[in-house]
Write an enzyme that holds these catalytic residues in place. Structure first.
Site: not given
Ligand code: GLN
Ligand code: ZN
Length: 759
Positions: A17, A437-438, A520, A699
């Site tokens: 899916l 951090g990332s 997701r 985001h």
């Protein structure tokens, strides 16, 4: 005695899916192709139900994106901003994902799970638009000549989870429906829509319908309980033959006597796995003789083989109080919280682990076994779990945990004193800048990591590649003028998986995907043994990064509570003991980092709130041990070592005092999306430790302007002391692109500079 089931994973055994949806969104396949592939996934699910000879087979428990959104579109609750999308399917996806013109509907966690639903936006116009349950009922009738039991979220839970949006002086304000004065008004509107849908089902000779009402396990006010009874009275009066099964799960039902006995419905479903109190209710109050009990006995939330001995020892209670022809055996909660099958893990997971696991397919088989056992057709098998877990005990760890349990875990020096020492050592001025951090993870990076995992490139080639990334990100940060640097987390694909792979006691599936939202999926680790740290986990990269610069580099760890909340975990130990075990391992890492000269260590806890029990009465216990686990992870550090933490969700109000008790020197939290909400939390609680309100919403691909960030800072400074104020983004930058990140951080550093000039 009958059996029923619901909520089998929707994403497909190989995430078919997901592939279909993403190909369609990416313009690679047509809508017809996508729908036909999605239909194929659903057919497979239906065939599973059929081949397992389930008595009441559900329909409608499949969804293209989200089952709450399905009800919103069923009731024509389409926000104004999406009204002009002509195609109804594209409109549906636009609500979930946003489009060029309109931002997506809010998405939030479904009860205490890691599934996210699309928050319904209530309006005064509710009417039956698209009868999904009826369509699924017809579909099953046509394709399989099956009379199914349509399943959908019930009207109370749907309204309970909704929000009311209104325009206040040009900007949009929202309110949770169940906290609103207008709850009753909206609930009644919603119920009218449901009644129409149910009537249509009845007209087509549908016999059963399942309305999921997990909100009935929440702490409900007397008024809410009255409303539940009144809407179901109304529904019952509008129907003549349709049998309504109300399904509750994730906890025991609130006010069992009132709701279970008085609800005018055919049957009530109870979760006997996570709602252990339900056993006591049956024992004490019995079960109404005019109703059917849907007994949720096969766990929908964990991945362990069913312990039939345990179930049967309790089942006596049901046998004593309910006549068995009124019992329907079922899963305890929807099955989509677990992966599809252990078949794909054969040859991958350790053999002994495979013998104690049960995913969705295996649970279907277990449901039939349970029926046979109760009917005396099969013997009760001995559970292999105890013996399995006992093989993975680490006595040394257990001893330490025993000691810790009675210990008070505290830093040596009060915050103020140590913060001064830290800041003078670090040479920090006002409004220090840092990131979470990332840094962006490119396609190339992901490929190198995958090649390394597949042993296509050597250890030294991989190490060299990561080193180059670190060199680059240090240079970038120095050029930007950030105060506290990070190493970028390039070696990590996932913040939990990375640590799980280095710790003992964890296993990773090959194909154990679980839907998180829409397309997701996540693959939660399995904690099956006592946790320990064989060797340092992050030292190499952090120390290398620090060697490249004079500015301080933050050590970066994922906290114990987050690791635990995002994993499947063994069920023979209390959750807090597993948290302490992980925290103990992290503590060794923290002390090693300190020894290697790292002055700031951040321990991320984005899932801290996620484990919060649904019932208020159980929350303090959770928060107490979660705080203790965090404190344990940084226990014993020097005053001069600065401990940071990071959280990213907006509902802080109720737990702010516990966040304070975690005793981090600095916390960074999301603030840019939640706008004023976060500030109000600090109006009611004086937070006088270091804090960075996220000023840059990571985001969104947009580059925030200095003015926007300044605006968030100004709001924050009304409630937080300027000497404690940090400037940082909202969360890690992993999913962003470099050309978005650089200008955004440049603006952010500028904002801090301007602020300093003013001070
Ligand atoms: N340190 C992590 C990162 O920056 C934190 C991620 C998170 O909060 N989910 O990616
Ligand atoms: Zn975050």
């Amino acid at each position: 005695m009958k059996t029923t089931i619901y909520g089998y994973p929707k994403i497909g055994r190989y995430r078919e899916l997901k592939t279909a949806l993403e190909s369609y969104w990416g313009g690679e396949i047509t809508k017809e192709e996508m729908l036909s592939r999605a239909n194929e996934v659903n057919q497979q699910r239906m065939k599973k139900y059929i081949s397992h000879q389930i008595d009441l087979i559900p329909s409608g428990d499949f969804s293209l994106y989200d089952f709450v959104l399905d009800v919103s579109t069923m009731l024509d609750l389409i926000p104004e901003r999406f009204r002009d999308v002509e195609d109804s399917l594209d409109q549906y996806f636009a609500m979930a994902r946003g489009n060029q013109k309109a931002i997506a509907c809010e998405m939030t966690k479904w009860f205490d799970t890691n599934y996210h639903y699309i928050v319904p936006e209530l309006s005064d116009q509710v009417s039956l638009k698209k009868n999904h349950p009826l369509e699924s009922y017809r579909h099953a009738l046509k394709e399989f000549s099956l009379q199914t039991k349509p399943v959908l979220v019930g009207p109370f839970t749907f309204t309970y989870l909704s929000k009311i949006f209104k325009n206040v002086n040009g900007s949009v304000a929202s309110e949770k429906a169940f906290e609103s004065e207008k709850f009753e008004y909206y609930l009644n509107l919603v119920v009218e829509g449901y009644i129409q849908a149910l009537k249509e089902l009845e007209k087509e000779k549908c016999e059963y319908v399942q309305l999921d009402e997990p909100a009935l396990v929440m702490d409900l006010s007397d008024n809410h309980k009255k409303l539940v009874l009144s809407i179901y009275d109304k529904i019952a009066k509008s129907l003549s033959s349709l049998k309504i099964l109300i399904q509750t799960y994730y906890e025991s039902i609130t006010d069992y006597k009132e709701l279970v006995f008085r609800l005018p419905v055919y049957g009530v479903g109870l979760d006997f796995v996570l709602g252990q109190e339900n056993w006591g209710f049956i024992e004490n109050f019995g079960f109404p003789s005019d109703k059917v009990l849907v007994a949720g006995l096969i766990s929908g939330r964990d991945i362990w083989k069913t312990d039939f001995e345990e179930i049967m020892s309790h089942f006596k209670t049901i046998e004593k109080k309910v006549s068995l022809d009124r019992v329907i055996l079922s899963n305890s909660s929807p099955l989509f919280h677990v992966p599809v099958t252990i078949e794909d893990e054969k040859g991958h997971l350790p053999e002994d682990l495979l013998t104690v696991l049960s995913f969705a397919d295996e649970k279907l088989t277990e449901l039939n076994m349970l029926k046979n056992i109760i009917e005396g057709k099969e013997k009760i098998p001995k559970s292999p779990l105890k013996e399995f877990f006992s093989k993975y005990e680490n006595q040394e760890v257990r001893k330490k945990i025993q000691e810790i349990k009675s210990m008070h875990i505290e830093r040596k020096t009060p915050f103020k004193e140590r913060y001064e020492k830290q800041n003078s050592l670090l040479n920090l001025s006002h409004f220090p800048t840092t990131t979470i951090g990332s840094f962006p993870q490119t396609k190339e990076l992901r490929k190198v990591r995958a090649d390394y995992k597949a042993k296509k490139i050597s250890q030294s080639e991989y190490d060299d590649y990561i080193k180059k990334q670190i060199e680059n990100v240090i240079k970038v940060q120095e050029e930007l003028g950030l105060d506290i640097l990070v190493h970028g987390e390039f070696e990590r694909s996932d913040m939990v998986e990375f640590f799980g792979e280095k710790l003992k006691g964890f296993a990773f599936t090959k194909n154990g995907w679980v839907q998180s939202y829409g397309s997701r999926c996540v693959r939660p680790p399995i904690i099956y043994g006592d946790v320990s740290r064989p060797e340092p986990m992050t030292l190499k990269e952090i120390v290398y990064a620090q060697s490249l610069t004079k500015k301080p580099v933050k050590g970066m760890l994922t906290g114990a509570v987050t690791i635990l909340n995002w994993s499947f975990y063994r069920k023979d130990l209390p959750k807090e003991e597993i948290a302490y075990q992980i925290a103990l391992a992290l503590n060794e890492e923290v002390l090693d980092l300190q020894k290697a000269g790292i002055k700031i260590i951040q321990i991320d806890e984005p899932a801290f709130r996620e484990g919060l029990p649904l019932k208020k009465s159980k929350q303090p216990h959770y928060l107490d041990w979660a705080v203790k686990a965090f404190r344990l992870s940084h226990f014993g550090v020097e005053d001069t070592t600065q401990i940071h933490t990071h959280m990213c969700y907006s509902e802080f109000d109720e737990i702010i005092e516990y966040i304070y008790k975690m005793d981090a020197d600095v916390i960074s939290i999301e603030a840019s999306r939640s706008k004023g909400d976060i500030v109000s939390a600090f109006e009611n609680f004086r937070y006088d430790k270091g804090i960075g309100l996220g000023v840059y919403d990571i985001h969104s691909p947009r580059v925030p302007t200095k003015e926007e960030m300044q605006e968030i800072v100004s709001r924050g400074l009304k409630v937080i002391d300027k000497g404690l104020f940090w400037i940082n983004p909202d969360c890690g930058l992993k999913t962003r692109k470099w050309d978005e990140v650089i200008p955004s951080l440049r603006n952010m550093v500028e904002v801090a500079k301007t602020l300093r000039e003013k001070v």
